[in-house]
Design an enzyme around this catalytic site. Structure first.
Site, PDB file in Angstrom:
ATOM      1  N   ASP A  53       0.875  -1.171   0.000  1.00  0.00           N
ATOM      2  CA  ASP A  53       0.000   0.000   0.000  1.00  0.00           C
ATOM      3  C   ASP A  53       0.912   1.220   0.000  1.00  0.00           C
ATOM      4  OD1 ASP A  53      -1.623   2.146   0.566  1.00  0.00           O
ATOM      5  OD2 ASP A  53      -2.630   1.211   2.272  1.00  0.00           O
ATOM      6  N   ARG A 138     -12.487  17.137 -12.526  1.00  0.00           N
ATOM      7  CA  ARG A 138     -11.228  16.526 -12.100  1.00  0.00           C
ATOM      8  C   ARG A 138     -10.387  17.515 -11.288  1.00  0.00           C
ATOM      9  NH1 ARG A 138     -13.654  12.704 -13.325  1.00  0.00           N
ATOM     10  NH2 ARG A 138     -13.180  11.085 -14.860  1.00  0.00           N
ATOM     11  N   TYR A 141      -8.146  15.610  -8.772  1.00  0.00           N
ATOM     12  CA  TYR A 141      -7.211  14.772  -9.543  1.00  0.00           C
ATOM     13  C   TYR A 141      -6.193  15.645 -10.265  1.00  0.00           C
ATOM     14  CZ  TYR A 141      -5.617  11.219 -12.875  1.00  0.00           C
ATOM     15  OH  TYR A 141      -4.866  10.339 -13.629  1.00  0.00           O
ATOM     16  N   LYS A 145      -2.121  15.628  -9.858  1.00  0.00           N
ATOM     17  CA  LYS A 145      -1.194  15.265 -10.939  1.00  0.00           C
ATOM     18  C   LYS A 145      -0.318  16.455 -11.338  1.00  0.00           C
ATOM     19  CE  LYS A 145      -2.258  10.874 -11.455  1.00  0.00           C
ATOM     20  NZ  LYS A 145      -1.284   9.797 -11.168  1.00  0.00           N
ATOM     21  N   PRO A 177      -8.837  -1.107 -16.251  1.00  0.00           N
ATOM     22  CA  PRO A 177     -10.038  -1.505 -15.504  1.00  0.00           C
ATOM     23  C   PRO A 177     -10.734  -0.334 -14.824  1.00  0.00           C
ATOM     24  CG  PRO A 177      -8.310  -3.122 -15.194  1.00  0.00           C
ATOM     25  CD  PRO A 177      -7.684  -1.990 -15.967  1.00  0.00           C
ATOM     26  N   SER A 178      -9.976   0.576 -14.237  1.00  0.00           N
ATOM     27  CA  SER A 178     -10.645   1.673 -13.525  1.00  0.00           C
ATOM     28  C   SER A 178     -11.304   2.656 -14.478  1.00  0.00           C
ATOM     29  CB  SER A 178      -9.674   2.407 -12.592  1.00  0.00           C
ATOM     30  OG  SER A 178      -8.765   3.191 -13.313  1.00  0.00           O
ATOM     31  N   ARG A 182     -15.045   4.270 -14.172  1.00  0.00           N
ATOM     32  CA  ARG A 182     -15.367   5.709 -14.267  1.00  0.00           C
ATOM     33  C   ARG A 182     -16.442   5.960 -15.316  1.00  0.00           C
ATOM     34  NH1 ARG A 182      -9.919   5.818 -13.329  1.00  0.00           N
ATOM     35  NH2 ARG A 182      -9.204   6.041 -15.475  1.00  0.00           N
ATOM     36  N   ARG A 199     -12.550  13.725 -27.102  1.00  0.00           N
ATOM     37  CA  ARG A 199     -11.669  14.804 -26.645  1.00  0.00           C
ATOM     38  C   ARG A 199     -10.215  14.556 -27.025  1.00  0.00           C
ATOM     39  NH1 ARG A 199     -12.154  13.861 -20.048  1.00  0.00           N
ATOM     40  NH2 ARG A 199     -10.925  11.967 -19.992  1.00  0.00           N
TER      41      ARG A 199
HETATM   42  P1  NAD Z   1      -6.155   1.260 -12.570  1.00  0.00           P
HETATM   43  O1  NAD Z   1      -6.708   2.498 -11.932  1.00  0.00           O
HETATM   44  O2  NAD Z   1      -7.089   0.414 -13.347  1.00  0.00           O
HETATM   45  O3  NAD Z   1      -5.456   0.355 -11.485  1.00  0.00           O
HETATM   46  C1  NAD Z   1      -4.838   0.957 -10.384  1.00  0.00           C
HETATM   47  C2  NAD Z   1      -4.000  -0.060  -9.644  1.00  0.00           C
HETATM   48  O4  NAD Z   1      -3.509   0.605  -8.478  1.00  0.00           O
HETATM   49  C3  NAD Z   1      -4.769  -1.287  -9.170  1.00  0.00           C
HETATM   50  O5  NAD Z   1      -4.028  -2.450  -9.477  1.00  0.00           O
HETATM   51  C4  NAD Z   1      -4.877  -1.075  -7.663  1.00  0.00           C
HETATM   52  O6  NAD Z   1      -4.898  -2.280  -6.919  1.00  0.00           O
HETATM   53  C5  NAD Z   1      -3.627  -0.264  -7.385  1.00  0.00           C
HETATM   54  N1  NAD Z   1      -3.715   0.534  -6.167  1.00  0.00           N
HETATM   55  C6  NAD Z   1      -4.794   1.233  -5.723  1.00  0.00           C
HETATM   56  N2  NAD Z   1      -4.520   1.795  -4.530  1.00  0.00           N
HETATM   57  C7  NAD Z   1      -3.241   1.454  -4.238  1.00  0.00           C
HETATM   58  C8  NAD Z   1      -2.398   1.709  -3.135  1.00  0.00           C
HETATM   59  N3  NAD Z   1      -2.818   2.447  -2.084  1.00  0.00           N
HETATM   60  N4  NAD Z   1      -1.147   1.198  -3.139  1.00  0.00           N
HETATM   61  C9  NAD Z   1      -0.713   0.453  -4.183  1.00  0.00           C
HETATM   62  N5  NAD Z   1      -1.471   0.165  -5.265  1.00  0.00           N
HETATM   63  C10 NAD Z   1      -2.729   0.659  -5.271  1.00  0.00           C
HETATM   64  O7  NAD Z   1      -4.884   1.648 -13.469  1.00  0.00           O
HETATM   65  P2  NAD Z   1      -4.674   2.835 -14.501  1.00  0.00           P
HETATM   66  O8  NAD Z   1      -5.966   3.461 -14.914  1.00  0.00           O
HETATM   67  O9  NAD Z   1      -3.758   2.306 -15.533  1.00  0.00           O
HETATM   68  O10 NAD Z   1      -3.922   3.958 -13.633  1.00  0.00           O
HETATM   69  C11 NAD Z   1      -2.556   3.829 -13.272  1.00  0.00           C
HETATM   70  C12 NAD Z   1      -1.955   5.218 -13.112  1.00  0.00           C
HETATM   71  O11 NAD Z   1      -2.041   5.919 -14.343  1.00  0.00           O
HETATM   72  C13 NAD Z   1      -2.631   6.101 -12.070  1.00  0.00           C
HETATM   73  O12 NAD Z   1      -1.665   6.887 -11.400  1.00  0.00           O
HETATM   74  C14 NAD Z   1      -3.527   6.973 -12.907  1.00  0.00           C
HETATM   75  O13 NAD Z   1      -3.839   8.208 -12.288  1.00  0.00           O
HETATM   76  C15 NAD Z   1      -2.648   7.173 -14.126  1.00  0.00           C
HETATM   77  N6  NAD Z   1      -3.385   7.584 -15.323  1.00  0.00           N
HETATM   78  C16 NAD Z   1      -4.359   6.778 -15.833  1.00  0.00           C
HETATM   79  C17 NAD Z   1      -5.055   7.194 -16.974  1.00  0.00           C
HETATM   80  C18 NAD Z   1      -6.165   6.374 -17.573  1.00  0.00           C
HETATM   81  O14 NAD Z   1      -6.908   6.912 -18.409  1.00  0.00           O
HETATM   82  N7  NAD Z   1      -6.285   5.113 -17.244  1.00  0.00           N
HETATM   83  C19 NAD Z   1      -4.734   8.430 -17.560  1.00  0.00           C
HETATM   84  C20 NAD Z   1      -3.733   9.212 -17.008  1.00  0.00           C
HETATM   85  C21 NAD Z   1      -3.050   8.765 -15.892  1.00  0.00           C
END
Ligand code: NAD
Length: 240
Positions: A53, A138, A141, A145, A177-178, A182, A199
């Site tokens: 974590d 956002r 968020y 970031k 997955p997330s 959303r 967008r």
């Molecule tokens: P996701 O959100 O689907 O998965 C997130 C992962 O983080 C999961 O495996 C979860 O178990 C883990 N996680 C959650 N809380 C945690 C904690 N406290 N400690 C350790 N692990 C934890 O993955 P994603 O969408 O690919 O996002 C990954 C990163 O990329 C994030 O920082 C997100 O903000 C960033 N991001 C994502 C997108 C997008 O569109 N998906 C765009 C820009 C940036």
């Protein structure tokens, strides 16, 4: 093998962008220590894995110090949704803890060893929804970031003479997955998906593998002349 001989520590490697980075790093010959809040998600990854974590400072410090990485990838992050007037102090604090303070602690744990070994590369995952582009709903968020970008640049400048490179990646909307959670939370999944695609001038959502390619470059010696940068990879969103 672009990462042969490198030890890489990756957070949030269970799914989405972090998982694709772990798989890409393994393909390119790195020794990967993959971590995630949910250890079960990393089954089958084919490397050392550990539950972590990233909001637990003591656990992050112990895990990063034990791993002694040449490359640190700080991927863990959470997307808060909603405008300013609906946002709470707890949500603000949680976003800072998960999206920013976690990277602050992991870098503090990784840097002394990297410096002692003569160098290292840090890749922080930010977002184009930050100080670069304002995405609707956002505010928390984007604030978190934007902080990642500022932290990245500042640490890069402070340790550049010791062979440390610190960059961040600013993805646009990427399939993970997330993301589907959303889209569902917005009510009409299909409409929300179309709006997210529209967008980005390329008219599509990115793949986690496309982000992993950039993370491989930034973790490898190919990017030896690059530090302190926010690398945008967003289907043209920020250029529009
Ligand atoms: P996701 O959100 O689907 O998965 C997130 C992962 O983080 C999961 O495996 C979860 O178990 C883990 N996680 C959650 N809380 C945690 C904690 N406290 N400690 C350790 N692990 C934890 O993955 P994603 O969408 O690919 O996002 C990954 C990163 O990329 C994030 O920082 C997100 O903000 C960033 N991001 C994502 C997108 C997008 O569109 N998906 C765009 C820009 C940036």
């Amino acid at each position: 093998m672009r990462l042969q001989g490198k030890r890489a520590f990756i957070t949030a490697a269970g799914q989405g962008i972090g998982r694709a980075i772990a798989e890409g790093y393994l393909r390119e010959g790195a020794t990967v220590i993959a971590t995630d809040l949910n250890a079960g998600l990393m089954d089958g990854l084919g490397c050392e894995t550990a539950a972590l974590d990233v909001t637990d400072k003591a656990a992050v410090t112990a895990a990063v110090e034990a791993a002694a990485p040449d490359v640190l990838v700080n991927c863990a992050g959470f997307v808060h949704a909603g405008p300013l007037l609906d946002a709470t102090d707890d949500e603000f604090d949680f976003a800072i803890a998960l999206n920013v303070r976690s990277q602050f602690h992991a870098m503090q744990a990784a840097l002394p060893g990297m410096i002692a070994r003569g160098g290292g590369a840090i890749v922080n995952i930010a977002s184009v929804a930050s100080s670069i582009v304002a995405a609707p709903n956002r505010c928390i968020y984007g604030m978190s970031k934007a902080a990642v970008i500022g932290l990245t640049k500042s640490v890069a400048v402070d340790y550049v003479k010791q062979g440390i490179r610190v960059n961040c990646i600013c993805p646009g909307t990427v399939d993970s997955p997330s993301l589907h959670d959303r889209l569902r939370a917005m009510g009409d999944y299909e409409e929300a998906r179309k709006a997210f695609e529209a967008r980005q001038p390329m008219g599509r959502i990115g793949t986690a593998e496309e982000i992993a390619h950039l993370a491989i470059y930034l973790g490898s010696d190919e990017s030896a002349f690059t530090t302190g940068q926010a690398h945008v990879i967003d289907g043209g969103w920020a250029a529009a």
